[in-house]
Design an enzyme around this catalytic site. Structure first.
Site, mmCIF file in Angstrom:
data_model
loop_
_atom_site.group_PDB
_atom_site.id
_atom_site.type_symbol
_atom_site.label_atom_id
_atom_site.label_comp_id
_atom_site.label_asym_id
_atom_site.label_seq_id
_atom_site.Cartn_x
_atom_site.Cartn_y
_atom_site.Cartn_z
ATOM 1 N N ARG A 111 0.809 -1.213 0.000
ATOM 2 C CA ARG A 111 0.000 0.000 0.000
ATOM 3 C C ARG A 111 0.843 1.264 0.000
ATOM 4 O O ARG A 111 0.321 2.370 0.140
ATOM 5 C CB ARG A 111 -0.935 0.002 1.220
ATOM 6 C CG ARG A 111 -1.900 -1.174 1.235
ATOM 7 C CD ARG A 111 -2.744 -1.222 -0.016
ATOM 8 N NE ARG A 111 -3.471 -2.482 -0.145
ATOM 9 C CZ ARG A 111 -4.128 -2.857 -1.224
ATOM 10 N NH1 ARG A 111 -4.133 -2.083 -2.293
ATOM 11 N NH2 ARG A 111 -4.763 -4.009 -1.265
ATOM 12 N N HIS A 124 7.805 -6.944 -7.054
ATOM 13 C CA HIS A 124 6.532 -6.296 -7.390
ATOM 14 C C HIS A 124 6.484 -4.922 -6.749
ATOM 15 O O HIS A 124 6.752 -4.756 -5.559
ATOM 16 C CB HIS A 124 5.361 -7.152 -6.894
ATOM 17 C CG HIS A 124 4.059 -6.894 -7.597
ATOM 18 N ND1 HIS A 124 3.465 -5.644 -7.624
ATOM 19 C CD2 HIS A 124 3.235 -7.724 -8.299
ATOM 20 C CE1 HIS A 124 2.324 -5.724 -8.312
ATOM 21 N NE2 HIS A 124 2.175 -6.965 -8.736
ATOM 22 N N TYR A 142 1.041 -1.436 -4.872
ATOM 23 C CA TYR A 142 -0.182 -1.214 -5.640
ATOM 24 C C TYR A 142 -0.504 0.270 -5.812
ATOM 25 O O TYR A 142 -1.199 0.663 -6.744
ATOM 26 C CB TYR A 142 -1.363 -1.911 -4.954
ATOM 27 C CG TYR A 142 -1.305 -3.415 -4.978
ATOM 28 C CD1 TYR A 142 -1.029 -4.111 -6.153
ATOM 29 C CD2 TYR A 142 -1.549 -4.160 -3.826
ATOM 30 C CE1 TYR A 142 -0.985 -5.490 -6.184
ATOM 31 C CE2 TYR A 142 -1.513 -5.544 -3.836
ATOM 32 C CZ TYR A 142 -1.229 -6.212 -5.017
ATOM 33 O OH TYR A 142 -1.191 -7.590 -5.036
ATOM 34 N N GLU A 154 2.522 -5.356 -16.397
ATOM 35 C CA GLU A 154 1.620 -6.476 -16.141
ATOM 36 C C GLU A 154 0.337 -6.343 -16.960
ATOM 37 O O GLU A 154 -0.228 -5.253 -17.076
ATOM 38 C CB GLU A 154 1.277 -6.559 -14.649
ATOM 39 C CG GLU A 154 0.422 -7.762 -14.301
ATOM 40 C CD GLU A 154 0.290 -7.989 -12.807
ATOM 41 O OE1 GLU A 154 -0.661 -8.685 -12.401
ATOM 42 O OE2 GLU A 154 1.142 -7.475 -12.044
ATOM 43 N N ASP A 173 -0.719 -12.201 -16.523
ATOM 44 C CA ASP A 173 -1.525 -12.711 -15.410
ATOM 45 C C ASP A 173 -2.724 -13.456 -15.987
ATOM 46 O O ASP A 173 -3.530 -12.883 -16.719
ATOM 47 C CB ASP A 173 -1.993 -11.552 -14.528
ATOM 48 C CG ASP A 173 -2.683 -12.026 -13.253
ATOM 49 O OD1 ASP A 173 -3.694 -12.751 -13.368
ATOM 50 O OD2 ASP A 173 -2.222 -11.661 -12.162
ATOM 51 N N HIS A 207 -6.117 -12.024 -14.971
ATOM 52 C CA HIS A 207 -6.347 -10.723 -15.587
ATOM 53 C C HIS A 207 -6.739 -10.845 -17.058
ATOM 54 O O HIS A 207 -7.693 -10.195 -17.508
ATOM 55 C CB HIS A 207 -5.097 -9.851 -15.468
ATOM 56 C CG HIS A 207 -4.791 -9.443 -14.070
ATOM 57 N ND1 HIS A 207 -3.681 -8.690 -13.739
ATOM 58 C CD2 HIS A 207 -5.447 -9.669 -12.902
ATOM 59 C CE1 HIS A 207 -3.664 -8.482 -12.437
ATOM 60 N NE2 HIS A 207 -4.718 -9.074 -11.908
ATOM 61 N N ASP A 252 -11.093 -8.821 -11.987
ATOM 62 C CA ASP A 252 -9.825 -9.041 -11.278
ATOM 63 C C ASP A 252 -10.033 -9.561 -9.869
ATOM 64 O O ASP A 252 -9.664 -8.927 -8.879
ATOM 65 C CB ASP A 252 -8.987 -7.748 -11.250
ATOM 66 C CG ASP A 252 -7.596 -7.967 -10.638
ATOM 67 O OD1 ASP A 252 -7.215 -9.142 -10.441
ATOM 68 O OD2 ASP A 252 -6.904 -6.967 -10.359
ATOM 69 N N HIS A 303 -8.948 -12.936 -7.944
ATOM 70 C CA HIS A 303 -8.192 -14.175 -8.038
ATOM 71 C C HIS A 303 -8.861 -15.298 -7.256
ATOM 72 O O HIS A 303 -9.498 -15.060 -6.228
ATOM 73 C CB HIS A 303 -6.779 -13.976 -7.490
ATOM 74 C CG HIS A 303 -5.960 -13.015 -8.286
ATOM 75 N ND1 HIS A 303 -4.591 -12.894 -8.117
ATOM 76 C CD2 HIS A 303 -6.273 -12.129 -9.266
ATOM 77 C CE1 HIS A 303 -4.120 -11.970 -8.941
ATOM 78 N NE2 HIS A 303 -5.132 -11.494 -9.644
ATOM 79 N N GLU A 324 -0.444 -16.180 -7.218
ATOM 80 C CA GLU A 324 -0.980 -15.076 -6.423
ATOM 81 C C GLU A 324 -2.393 -15.430 -5.950
ATOM 82 O O GLU A 324 -3.287 -14.602 -5.905
ATOM 83 C CB GLU A 324 -1.037 -13.801 -7.252
ATOM 84 C CG GLU A 324 0.316 -13.257 -7.660
ATOM 85 C CD GLU A 324 0.175 -11.951 -8.420
ATOM 86 O OE1 GLU A 324 0.956 -11.042 -8.131
ATOM 87 O OE2 GLU A 324 -0.714 -11.846 -9.294
#
Length: 358
Positions: free
Chosen positions: A41, A71, A74, A146, A180, A183, A228, A230, A260
């Site tokens: 975050r 990564h 976000y 991504e 992904d 995605h 989106d 998962h 993920e």
């Protein structure tokens, strides 16, 4: 990194540093992993100990680990309508790439961003502007755009949008793509009915040489839902066989596959073992359509045996346990301890003997 080896991993906690991450991943059967460079975050990144990184690199090389897939947080949005958010994106990106130089040859993955009403064209331009500002000719990291689900004002829900970004970046050789599976399915690419067509489209628009890593996820939603969400490998709307086809696809050979899925450690260990069945089949059978026929037949055979032996229901967890046994037998085959016919019988014997069947 071997182009014929299957690299499987998941997102590990970065607590304790690089060696701790590697050991956590290996304990679950992984030979690759992803991690957040800082709190997902946002916020400041933890201090990196160079001695820890050096020790990890030596250990990972001995263990045959694949490249790391770092990564970004976000909250990194290069095309936000707020200058403060764009400033954070540039600062975090710059800092993270500097730290990535401690592990050369690895990947830094990020979500391209959301244009929040400014328009796709404007968003693409701002993303490219950021990349032109932070990439350098002497860097040893490949930055991965991504693929996204196209939720809201996300950029990257279409292969063409990623191509547009790449086209506007000067140092194109520093860029790749992380695909992904959740995605692109949610984005409208049918990897269930015709994955070959999806990869052919990717190759036409972007080029398969730029596809460097895969986020392997199932989805809770239907094709083209743009949601989106998962799901665990065996619990989403994508048939498990479709995900096996992805893991086995020749276009993805040698790429790291990162789970993920919403899991705990036990869940990740089971999914890694399940996915690793691909390695066994790559040794015993050609990696083509025959593989899927075999996989379906094998699962049905196990379920039939449960019925014949009066063992009750054969659950997905039990299939995952069988997969773990498969992995051990494949490793023994690699060491020359058994022949192919012996492992065909031996893995079934071990699995059912553990359940009281002689």
């Amino acid at each position: 990194m071997s182009t014929n080896k299957l690299y499987l991993g998941y997102h590990v906690s970065s607590a304790g540093g690089y060696m701790a991450m590697g050991k956590r991943a290996a304990a679950l059967g992984a030979n690759a992993f992803a991690f957040f460079t800082r709190n997902p975050r946002g916020g400041a990144a933890a201090k990196v100990e160079e001695a820890d990184v050096a020790a990890f690199r030596a250990w990972a090389a001995e263990q045959g680990f694949g490249p790391l897939v770092a990564h970004s947080p976000y909250t990194l949005n290069p095309c936000s309508d707020k200058p403060s958010v764009r400033d954070f994106a540039k600062r975090a990106f710059t800092e993270d790439l500097e730290r990535m130089e401690l592990t050369p040859g690895c990947f830094y993955n990020f979500h391209p961003g959301s244009h929040v009403g400014q328009g796709t064209e404007a968003g693409i331009e701002m993303i490219a502007e950021l990349l032109n500002a932070v990439l350098s000719p002497d860097m040893h990291t490949t930055v991965l755009l991504e693929t996204m689900a196209g939720k809201g004002s996300e950029i990257g829900g279409k292969f063409e949008e990623l191509r547009e970004i790449i086209d506007r970046v000067e140092l194109k050789d520093k860029l790749g793509v992380c695909l992904d599976t959740c995605h692109i399915w949610d984005g409208g690419y049918d990897i269930v009915s015709d994955p070959d067509a999806v990869f052919a489209e990717f190759d036409r628009v972007i080029g398969l040489d730029r596809l460097k890593a895969v986020h392997l996820n199932n989805s809770l939603n239907g094709l083209g839902s743009h949601k989106d969400r998962h799901a665990k490998i065996l619990e989403g709307v994508l048939p498990p066989e479709a995900l096996v086809r992805i893991v086995c696809h020749k276009a993805l050979a040698g790429r790291p596959f990162i789970l993920e899925t919403p899991n705990d450690d036990a869940g990740y260990a089971a999914e890694i073992a399940w996915c690793a069945m691909r390695e066994i089949k790559a040794v015993l059978w050609d990696v083509d359509g025959t593989l899927l026929d075999f996989l379906a037949a094998e699962r049905e055979a196990i379920k039939t045996c449960f019925s014949l032996f009066g063992l009750g229901e054969c659950t997905d967890e039990m299939i995952a346990q069988y997969s773990a046994i498969n992995v051990r037998w494949w490793q023994a085959l690699e060491r020359g301890e058994y022949t192919k016919p012996e492992i065909l019988v031996g893995r079934f014997v071990e699995f059912f003997t553990a359940r009281g069947i002689d």
